[in-house]
Motif scaffolding. Structure first.
Motif, short mmCIF file in Angstrom:
data_model
loop_
_atom_site.label_atom_id
_atom_site.label_comp_id
_atom_site.label_asym_id
_atom_site.label_seq_id
_atom_site.Cartn_x
_atom_site.Cartn_y
_atom_site.Cartn_z
N LEU A 14 0.83 -1.20 0.00
CA LEU A 14 0.00 0.00 0.00
C LEU A 14 0.86 1.25 0.00
CD1 LEU A 14 -2.76 1.50 0.42
CD2 LEU A 14 -2.43 1.13 2.89
N GLU A 15 0.52 2.20 -0.88
CA GLU A 15 1.17 3.50 -0.91
C GLU A 15 0.09 4.58 -1.02
OE1 GLU A 15 5.46 2.97 -3.05
OE2 GLU A 15 3.70 2.94 -4.36
N VAL A 16 0.34 5.72 -0.38
CA VAL A 16 -0.60 6.84 -0.46
C VAL A 16 0.18 8.12 -0.76
CG1 VAL A 16 -2.25 5.78 1.12
CG2 VAL A 16 -0.48 7.30 2.03
N ILE A 17 -0.48 9.03 -1.48
CA ILE A 17 0.14 10.33 -1.74
C ILE A 17 0.24 11.12 -0.43
CG2 ILE A 17 -0.22 12.61 -2.80
CD1 ILE A 17 -1.37 11.29 -5.21
N ASP A 18 1.41 11.70 -0.20
CA ASP A 18 1.58 12.61 0.93
C ASP A 18 0.97 13.96 0.54
OD1 ASP A 18 2.32 14.28 2.97
OD2 ASP A 18 4.41 13.63 3.06
N GLN A 19 -0.26 14.20 1.00
CA GLN A 19 -0.98 15.39 0.56
C GLN A 19 -0.46 16.68 1.19
OE1 GLN A 19 -5.25 14.94 0.30
NE2 GLN A 19 -5.08 12.74 -0.01
N LEU A 20 0.40 16.56 2.19
CA LEU A 20 1.02 17.75 2.77
C LEU A 20 2.05 18.36 1.83
CD1 LEU A 20 1.58 16.71 6.51
CD2 LEU A 20 -0.28 18.06 5.53
N LEU A 21 2.54 17.57 0.90
CA LEU A 21 3.57 18.05 -0.02
C LEU A 21 3.00 18.65 -1.30
CD1 LEU A 21 6.19 15.15 0.30
CD2 LEU A 21 6.08 17.30 1.58
N LEU A 22 1.71 18.41 -1.54
CA LEU A 22 1.09 18.95 -2.75
C LEU A 22 0.83 20.44 -2.57
CD1 LEU A 22 -1.52 16.13 -3.50
CD2 LEU A 22 0.60 16.58 -4.74
N PRO A 23 0.89 21.23 -3.63
CA PRO A 23 1.02 20.86 -5.04
C PRO A 23 2.46 20.82 -5.56
CG PRO A 23 0.55 23.18 -4.89
CD PRO A 23 0.60 22.67 -3.48
N HIS A 24 3.44 21.04 -4.67
CA HIS A 24 4.82 21.20 -5.13
C HIS A 24 5.50 19.87 -5.45
CE1 HIS A 24 4.33 25.33 -3.95
NE2 HIS A 24 4.05 24.97 -2.71
N LEU A 25 5.12 18.82 -4.74
CA LEU A 25 5.78 17.53 -4.91
C LEU A 25 4.77 16.40 -4.75
CD1 LEU A 25 8.47 15.92 -5.13
CD2 LEU A 25 8.62 16.04 -2.63
N MET A 26 4.77 15.47 -5.71
CA MET A 26 3.91 14.29 -5.61
C MET A 26 4.78 13.12 -5.16
SD MET A 26 1.41 12.41 -8.39
CE MET A 26 0.44 13.86 -8.67
N LYS A 27 4.62 12.75 -3.91
CA LYS A 27 5.42 11.69 -3.33
C LYS A 27 4.51 10.69 -2.63
CE LYS A 27 9.06 10.85 0.10
NZ LYS A 27 9.94 11.48 1.13
N TYR A 28 4.76 9.41 -2.85
CA TYR A 28 3.97 8.37 -2.21
C TYR A 28 4.68 7.85 -0.96
CZ TYR A 28 0.65 8.06 -6.07
OH TYR A 28 -0.34 8.34 -6.99
N ILE A 29 3.87 7.60 0.07
CA ILE A 29 4.37 7.05 1.33
C ILE A 29 3.98 5.57 1.39
CG2 ILE A 29 4.31 7.22 3.84
CD1 ILE A 29 3.14 10.05 3.45
N LYS A 30 4.92 4.72 1.74
CA LYS A 30 4.62 3.29 1.86
C LYS A 30 4.03 3.02 3.24
CE LYS A 30 6.43 -1.27 0.73
NZ LYS A 30 7.60 -2.03 0.24
N ILE A 31 2.91 2.32 3.27
CA ILE A 31 2.23 1.97 4.52
C ILE A 31 2.47 0.48 4.79
CG2 ILE A 31 0.04 1.93 5.76
CD1 ILE A 31 0.95 4.73 4.94
N ASN A 32 3.15 0.20 5.89
CA ASN A 32 3.49 -1.18 6.22
C ASN A 32 2.72 -1.74 7.41
OD1 ASN A 32 5.65 -1.50 4.24
ND2 ASN A 32 6.83 -0.08 5.51
N SER A 33 2.01 -0.87 8.12
CA SER A 33 1.38 -1.32 9.36
C SER A 33 0.21 -0.42 9.72
CB SER A 33 2.41 -1.29 10.50
OG SER A 33 2.81 0.06 10.76
N VAL A 34 -0.54 -0.86 10.72
CA VAL A 34 -1.64 -0.06 11.25
C VAL A 34 -1.10 1.24 11.85
CG1 VAL A 34 -3.34 0.03 13.13
CG2 VAL A 34 -3.27 -1.95 11.60
N GLU A 35 0.05 1.17 12.48
CA GLU A 35 0.65 2.38 13.05
C GLU A 35 0.97 3.40 11.96
OE1 GLU A 35 4.33 3.79 15.98
OE2 GLU A 35 4.09 1.67 15.46
N ASP A 36 1.49 2.91 10.82
CA ASP A 36 1.73 3.81 9.69
C ASP A 36 0.42 4.44 9.21
OD1 ASP A 36 4.41 3.19 9.73
OD2 ASP A 36 4.31 1.79 8.05
N GLY A 37 -0.64 3.63 9.15
CA GLY A 37 -1.94 4.13 8.73
C GLY A 37 -2.46 5.19 9.67
N TRP A 38 -2.34 4.94 10.97
CA TRP A 38 -2.78 5.91 11.98
C TRP A 38 -2.03 7.22 11.82
CZ3 TRP A 38 -1.19 9.07 15.85
CH2 TRP A 38 -2.13 9.46 16.82
#
Length: 352
Positions: A14-38
């Motif tokens: 699972l990867e999600v866009i880090d929306q804090l970096l938009l609109p300047h940078l489109m970067k995906y964050i890898k989610i490996n656990s529930v803690e990452d999701g939280w």
């Protein structure tokens, strides 16, 4: 369309866009656990009620993907604890709470099924979570269709319409297509959208950072305005309708949405502009009879006092930073769901 969530159903990544970096940078964050999701939900790297629910549930699927389940009762207890933990990341949005309840009901059913092995229980649980992605997109498209048809039915004499939206309710806030922006998208597809006006949505600027990014990316005719320009917009431009999303809707139609929504609804009422809430049924909480019962999340003062790491407010000033407000049902023209458009007074019929 932009893809806020990338989930690989073959290997459970699972990867999600880090929306804090938009609109300047489109970067995906890898989610490996529930803690990452939280963490990504709590930090608002992921936001939007439907997206929060999906990412939270998928983070659980990722964590249990390779787990060797041998005890069904122990597994059910484990997922219940993790789901409760995920709910605590953002208290106002109801979607993740309702999805968690649905998942726990499924888990209990499978746990009590003597013909279901522990590993089968895990797989069926994961399959249910993955199905949330396709269902959300289908629901959004239905919201877009019903909303577009309802608004255009009142504007038959017009070749095209002008809409106003607040915050971000598009592909970045959902699995894809969008809720309020789904209505805008359906208007565009029908060739009936003139301009979509969008607020900057202070203090987190979801409008200027995210909605504007989506609209430019997809070449919509869009215009950004300051939050404080809404009244003058209604006075000087012919706006046919306001379309907003929702984080939680009470059974009487009172709606919690991004801070600033209530004042837009008041202004729309004064200027005779229709005001629509666009939300899947999962955003409607039948256990809450009015907006008074909705818990409003308050965010850190730094979100108001700093911009890009630099302080913009006078040191020592006190800050009140509610993330949401409540729009009373009597200001809402209609609530657009995947089942149709309801007047707030008729919302209870959805659950009968």
């Amino acid at each position: 369309m932009l893809q806020a969530i990338k989930f690989n159903s073959e290997n459970g990544t699972l990867e999600v866009i880090d929306q804090l970096l938009l609109p300047h940078l489109m970067k995906y964050i890898k989610i490996n656990s529930v803690e990452d999701g939280w963490n990504v939900i709590n930090k608002m790297q992921v936001r939007g009620a439907p997206c929060i629910a999906i990412v939270g549930a998928l983070s659980l699927a990722v964590e249990i993907w390779k787990e060797n389940v041998t005890d069904k009762k122990l597994f059910l207890s484990e997922i219940e604890g993790k789901l409760n933990y995920l709910i605590s990341a953002r208290p106002t949005a109801v979607n993740i709470k309702k999805e968690s309840q649905t998942l726990l009901e499924l888990g209990t059913e499978l746990c009590n099924d003597n013909n279901c092995t522990p590993q089968e229980m895990k797989q069926k649980f994961i399959d249910r979570i993955v199905s949330m992605l396709e269902k959300d997109i289908a629901d959004n498209k239905a919201i877009g269709k019903f909303g577009s048809e309802s608004i255009l039915a009142k504007c038959q004499a017009l070749k095209s319409v002008n809409l106003l939206t607040h915050c971000n309710t598009g592909s970045l806030a959902t699995a894809g297509y969008g809720t309020a922006l789904g209505v805008v998208r359906a208007m565009q597809e029908a060739g009936r959208l003139n301009t979509i006006f969008l607020t900057e949505t202070r203090p987190y600027n979801q409008g200027s950072r995210l909605t504007a990014f989506e609209m430019v990316h997809e070449k919509f005719n869009a215009t950004l305005i300051c939050d404080s320009s809404v009244a003058y917009l209604f006075q000087k431009k012919h706006i046919q309708a306001v379309v907003v999303g929702a984080d939680r809707v009470a059974l009487n139609g009172d709606t919690a949405n991004k801070i600033g929504t209530y004042q837009i609804a008041c202004l729309a009422k004064h200027h005779g502009v229709d005001f629509y809430v666009c939300a899947p049924l999962s955003s409607i909480d039948p256990t809450i009879t009015s907006g008074d019962q909705i818990v409003i999340e308050e965010r850190p003062e730094r979100e108001m006092t700093y911009l890009n790491g630099s302080r913009i407010a006078a040191p020592g000033i006190s800050v009140w930073n509610p993330a949401f407000d409540i729009t009373p049902a009597n200001l809402i023209t209609g609530i657009i769901t995947e089942k149709g458009v309801y007047e707030p007074k008729d919302l209870q019929s959805c659950f009968e």
